[in-house]
Write a protein that holds these residues in place. Sequence first.
Motif, PDB file in Angstrom:
ATOM      1  N   GLY A 299       1.810   0.580   5.977  1.00  0.00           N
ATOM      2  CA  GLY A 299       1.442   0.430   4.571  1.00  0.00           C
ATOM      3  C   GLY A 299       2.439  -0.363   3.757  1.00  0.00           C
TER       4      GLY A 299
ATOM      5  N   CYS B 203       4.501   5.293   7.452  1.00  0.00           N
ATOM      6  CA  CYS B 203       3.515   4.788   6.482  1.00  0.00           C
ATOM      7  C   CYS B 203       2.353   4.118   7.226  1.00  0.00           C
TER       8      CYS B 203
ATOM      9  N   LEU C 235       0.805  -1.215   0.000  1.00  0.00           N
ATOM     10  CA  LEU C 235       0.000   0.000   0.000  1.00  0.00           C
ATOM     11  C   LEU C 235       0.843   1.272   0.000  1.00  0.00           C
ATOM     12  N   LEU C 236       2.061   1.207   0.519  1.00  0.00           N
ATOM     13  CA  LEU C 236       2.952   2.366   0.446  1.00  0.00           C
ATOM     14  C   LEU C 236       3.295   2.662  -1.006  1.00  0.00           C
TER      15      LEU C 236
ATOM     16  N   VAL D  79      -8.859   2.937   3.032  1.00  0.00           N
ATOM     17  CA  VAL D  79      -7.671   3.004   3.884  1.00  0.00           C
ATOM     18  C   VAL D  79      -7.613   4.402   4.476  1.00  0.00           C
TER      19      VAL D  79
ATOM     20  N   LEU E  26       1.468   9.693   1.791  1.00  0.00           N
ATOM     21  CA  LEU E  26       1.838   8.688   2.781  1.00  0.00           C
ATOM     22  C   LEU E  26       3.356   8.663   2.769  1.00  0.00           C
TER      23      LEU E  26
ATOM     24  N   ILE F 168      -1.112   3.259   8.549  1.00  0.00           N
ATOM     25  CA  ILE F 168      -2.459   3.359   7.984  1.00  0.00           C
ATOM     26  C   ILE F 168      -3.436   2.650   8.907  1.00  0.00           C
TER      27      ILE F 168
END
Length: 180
Positions: free
Chosen positions: A147, A111, A87-88, A161, A98, A113
């Motif tokens: 993330g 990062c 997700l990063l 998210v 982020l 989340i």
Amino acid sequence: LEVRASRRNQSMMMMKLFASSLRRRLRPSQLCIPSKSLQPLPQSWVRLWHCRGHRSSPVDGGRSVSIVFEDADGDQEEVQAVVGQDLLEVAHNNGIELEGACEGQISCSTCHIVLPQDQFDKLPPASDEEDDMLDLAFALTETSRLGCQVHVTEDMEGMVVKLPPATRNMMVDGHVPTPH
């Protein structure tokens, strides 16, 4: 003759480094080596060994899902995420703020989340390293993760998210790294 010996030594050094990274079970994204130093390695190794942020090719056959990032103000942005990316990386590829100061090395909590409970329950448990970094995260919740450690799956379609209102960057406060 000296040039050949130098190249052979460099090649041997790179192969030893590659083998030691495999023994330590590092992901290719955790390694960042200038592409020029990869030239002595076989091409199949070079493709395995690349830096985070340079992975522009689709992972896992190129399937993608829609994910929504929601900031602290409640503003939402829907993005396409390739299955297999973390997700990063998805956030950086889509201009989402982020931070990711350590670039996915599990050595910061920037990062951080917050995931929906149902998605959080489907994930494998966080590693000890991730838990240690989450202890430093601002606005920690029961469904907080890093993330860089959450990889996109097909069942994340439509997931929201949430981004915390702030982060703690213990490295350099205020520094925001730019993705490669």
